[in-house]
Enzyme design. Structure first.
Site, short mmCIF file in Angstrom:
data_model
loop_
_atom_site.label_atom_id
_atom_site.label_comp_id
_atom_site.label_asym_id
_atom_site.label_seq_id
_atom_site.Cartn_x
_atom_site.Cartn_y
_atom_site.Cartn_z
N LYS A 122 0.80 -1.22 0.00
CA LYS A 122 0.00 0.00 0.00
C LYS A 122 0.83 1.26 0.00
CE LYS A 122 -4.11 -1.92 1.75
NZ LYS A 122 -5.38 -1.31 1.36
N GLY A 439 -14.79 -18.43 5.58
CA GLY A 439 -16.13 -17.91 5.34
C GLY A 439 -16.63 -18.08 3.93
N HIS A 701 -3.86 -17.79 -1.77
CA HIS A 701 -3.57 -16.77 -2.78
C HIS A 701 -2.95 -17.37 -4.04
CE1 HIS A 701 -3.78 -14.89 1.18
NE2 HIS A 701 -4.40 -13.93 0.54
N1 GLN Z 1 -15.11 -13.94 5.59
C1 GLN Z 1 -14.41 -13.35 4.49
C2 GLN Z 1 -14.17 -14.40 3.42
O1 GLN Z 1 -14.01 -15.53 3.75
C3 GLN Z 1 -13.08 -12.82 4.93
C4 GLN Z 1 -12.33 -12.23 3.77
C5 GLN Z 1 -11.17 -11.37 4.17
O2 GLN Z 1 -10.78 -11.36 5.30
N2 GLN Z 1 -10.62 -10.66 3.24
O3 GLN Z 1 -14.13 -14.08 2.24
#
Ligand code: GLN
Ligand code: ZN
Length: 761
Positions: A122, A439, A701
């Site tokens: 950033k 999530g 990632h």
């Molecule tokens: N709960 C979100 C997900 O699983 C968290 C994403 C994040 O922290 N960037 O996508």
């Protein structure tokens, strides 16, 4: 005395994200380099035309970039990491540094194999990401073509006299990462290159350049100060005049140092740091041309022009000044006039880049010809400001009353860790090394298409809802089959973790075209937080209830935390950030308590962006951390002992903020550690972090599927630092960007890893 107007930079992406689409077409091979350059040139010319027509006297050039201005500077200086040595074509090299290359398809068929891109991070405290300059021991700088000279000539040929923009040498060296070398060892070589560029610019007819040194608002060490002194002593000898630009904060202790560098002009940020005006006027030699950044380049609010004039008129009476946005307009959307569907009352409070230019033109006229020369414009701005101070859309007495009534007890869980852990164990019945995910599950093309069609009205609410339920049900079934211990509903109904909540809270507005560059071709459309925040109705409870109805395993409630919602939005400038955050906290608290009342046993409150909200200067960190933690606790602490509070954080640098992470008082925290090989857990261990931790064992990632053995090994490493009963097993972030055929084998291996760990602890 005369007042003139400057902009330090204009958005590059184009009013309709033209640059994004041109880049993506070029990268996919659908268009040629010539096509891309034609679009880029058209965008540059349109920006000059627009700014000139808007009354800007000092037009910037070289503020445009095909990807990133820090990368442009690295290329200009010839700081090319050795791994790209085989690439001879300049464009290919540029995009390889920006994006990496894949074996066999590097766009030109030359096959350089797979090369990683430069690291991205950033830009100061913005949401813009730059490519980190890399320097290694023995680094030779092999200067490339100076795009800055080309851009100046292009503008001149089109009839625009410009002030080229350069990222300053000391900021560039400060941002650079040296391996086996201190970047500042290269100072003299770098300065030679800058001097040569300035000479080239002078030969091309340039009178003034703008050199950006935002490091001047940071605490500088001796080495940086010496470098600045040396740099500007040398560069000032060239025959172009230098406008040294500082922004994003106060010059603070560096004020008189900066004001006495041998440059011809100095730009200061008077939006973030209005208090520096008087000391600056005292410290600045009469001959120094001051550029006052009075219009907010970081936010979308319309200025109260008459109030600004009260401050600037006395200065303009005594010396020539330039007025300008506080920083480059890169950080705001291009044009409010393109917005459709924003509330009219809200619209009159806003100004995007084009409107900010117009505001500066009004200020200039009022300063040069008197306020009576622009009565209508001043009146409209004052009226908008007055309306904002009193509008019922913004000021909700019920919210104010709730904030006043919030007690310290509302920030405290009922019991300490030991009691909570016991209560939760009784309710949840989880095995050792419990497995879960963060999530989201894959947002497939199908999911995105259904959302888009629903947005366009081609699918009705009932059909869309049925589609989302089916996705959720399938995901619950799969998680049960694969043997995860704590399930999630999958977040299929969410476009974005902040937008989803913003759209359901009062006090937020959403634009249709308010795009801001995040990096390269990627843009975001931050929500605009304009008013007091409340939650008219539950936002996630029905999704949770539906998911939980399908399984006996616990399903986590899934929320975004107040600090993250705040940090990823344009926020109010009429009250402190922490006041806005506290309102969001109370609204999310309502959702937490409703989830609990519906029977939810574990609630995750994501604070992905807590760390990135840290102020630029370390002395301001603690204040921020204190209110951020307070807001999190206000959100989370209302639940019973048996309700398990989770949080998730998307990064791995915790060591310097661990006491604050601890003070959030969560029961489980999941963090991103897969790439740093559990190093940071040492910090958690040293700090004696009391609660449970899910150190990410699967790096989501990358498309790569990790093996069971790898993940077992990572947890074993974690066990060197933490007690086994503290550990959870999970990926290091949400799975929304991955494909199902990557996720399925990876999670299966992760569950197998947990079983192995249980069998042989
Ligand atoms: N709960 C979100 C997900 O699983 C968290 C994403 C994040 O922290 N960037 O996508
Ligand atoms: Zn994450």
């Amino acid at each position: 005395m005369t007042v003139t107007v400057a902009t330090l930079g204009f958005p590059r992406i184009g009013p309709r994200r033209e640059l994004k689409f041109a880049l993506e077409k070029y990268w996919s091979g659908q268009t040629s380099l010539a096509d891309l350059q034609e679009t880029a040139s058209g965008l540059r010319t349109a920006a000059w035309a627009r700014q000139q027509a808007g009354g800007v006297d000092w037009l910037p050039s070289n503020d445009f970039s095909l990807y990133d201005h820090v990368l442009d500077t690295s290329v200009m200086l010839g700081a090319i990491p050795a791994r790209y040595a085989a690439i001879t074509d300049a464009t290919e090299l540029y995009f390889a540094m920006a994006r990496g290359t894949t074996a066999g398809e590097d766009g030109c068929g030359h096959g350089h194999g797979s090369l990683t891109a430069c690291e991205m991070t950033k830009w100061f405290d913005t949401n813009y990401h730059y490519l980190v300059p890399e320097l290694t021991a023995g680094q030779r700088l092999t200067p490339g073509r100076a795009k800055i000279v080309d851009d100046y000539r292009e503008a001149k040929a089109a009839g625009y006299e410009t002030r080229p923009v350069l990222l300053g040498p000391v900021t560039w060296l400060t941002l650079a990462k040296g391996r086996g070398i201190d970047p500042f060892d290269l100072l003299d070589t770098v300065l030679d290159r800058y001097a040569a560029i300035l000479a080239e610019l002078a030969a091309a007819g340039v009178e003034w350049v703008q050199i950006d040194e935002p490091v001047l608002v940071l605490d500088l060490d001796e080495r940086q100060r010496r470098a600045l002194t040396r740099a500007y002593a040398k560069l000032a000898r060239q025959s172009v005049k230098i406008m040294l630009a500082t922004y994003f904060g106060s010059l603070g202790d560096n004020l008189s140092f900066a004001a006495n560098l041998p440059v011809a002009g100095l730009h200061v940020d008077l939006v973030r740091a209005p208090e520096q005006l008087q000391p600056l006027l005292q410290a600045a030699p009469k001959s120094l041309l001051l550029s006052l950044g009075v219009i907010d380049g970081r936010n979308v609010w319309r200025a109260d022009l008459a109030a600004l004039l009260d401050r600037i008129e006395p200065v303009a009476a005594t010396r020539d000044i330039v007025i300008a946005p506080s920083c480059s307009l890169l950080h705001v959307p291009v044009d409010l006039a393109l917005e459709r569907g924003l509330d009219r009352e809200v619209t009159q409070w806003l100004a995007f880049a084009a409107q900010k230019v117009a505001e500066l033109a009004v200020l200039k006229r009022a300063l040069n010809e008197g306020r009576e020369s622009v009565p209508d414009a001043l009146e409209l701005a004052s009226r908008a400001a007055a309306n904002r101070r009193t509008s019922p859309l913004i000021h909700d007495p019920a919210v104010a009353a709730r904030i006043d009534a919030a007690t310290p007890a509302m920030r405290e869980r009922r019991s300490g860790h030991a009691a909570r852990t016991a209560a939760q164990a009784g309710v949840l019945g989880l095995p050792p090394f419990p497995t879960t995910t963060i999530g989201s599950f894959p947002q497939t093309a199908e999911v995105r298409k259904a959302r888009a069609e629903h947005g366009r009205g081609n699918i009705d609410d009932a059909a869309y809802d049925a589609f989302l339920r089916e996705e959720t049900a399938r995901t619950i079934r799969w998680q049960e089959e694969i043997g995860l211990d704590m399930l999630v509903h999958g977040e299929f109904e969410r476009n974005d973790m902040v937008q989803y909540f913003g759209e359901r809270l009062s006090g937020f507005a959403f634009t249709t075209g308010g795009w801001v560059q995040s990096y390269g071709s990627r843009c975001v459309r931050p929500p605009i937080l304009y008013g007091d925040v409340s939650r008219p109705a539950p936002m996630t409870v029905e999704w949770w209830r539906y998911a939980q109805s399908l399984t006996d395993k616990p399903v986590k409630g899934m929320l975004t935390g107040p600090v993250t919602i705040l940090n990823w939005s344009f926020v109010r400038d009429d009250q402190p950030r922490e006041a806005s955050c506290r309102q969001i906290a109370l609204a999310i608290r309502d959702e937490v308590l409703d989830l609990e009342a519906a029977g939810c046993k574990a609630i995750q409150i994501d604070e992905a962006a807590l760390r990135e909200g840290l102020p630029l200067n370390r002395r301001d960190w603690q204040h921020y951390l204190d209110w951020a933690v307070d807001c999190f606790r206000l959100t989370a602490a209302g639940v019973a002992d048996a309700t398990q509070i989770h949080t998730h954080m998307c990064y791995s640098e915790f060591n310097d903020i661990l006491p604050s992470i601890g003070a959030m008082d969560t029961d489980v925290i999941s963090i991103e550690t897969a790439r740093s090989q559990m190093e940071l857990l040492e910090g958690f261990a040293r700090y004696r972090y009391p609660s449970a931790i899910g150190p990410g064992v699967y790096d989501i990632h990358a498309p790569r599927v990790p093996t069971e053995a790898e993940m077992v090994a990572l947890v074993r490493l974690a066990q060197q630092h933490l007690r086994p009963e503290q550990l959870w097993v999970n990926p290091d972030c949400g799975l929304k960007t991955r494909k199902w055929d990557e996720v399925k084998p990876a999670i299966a291996a992760m569950v197998a890893a947990a079983r192995t760990l249980r069998a042989t602890p």
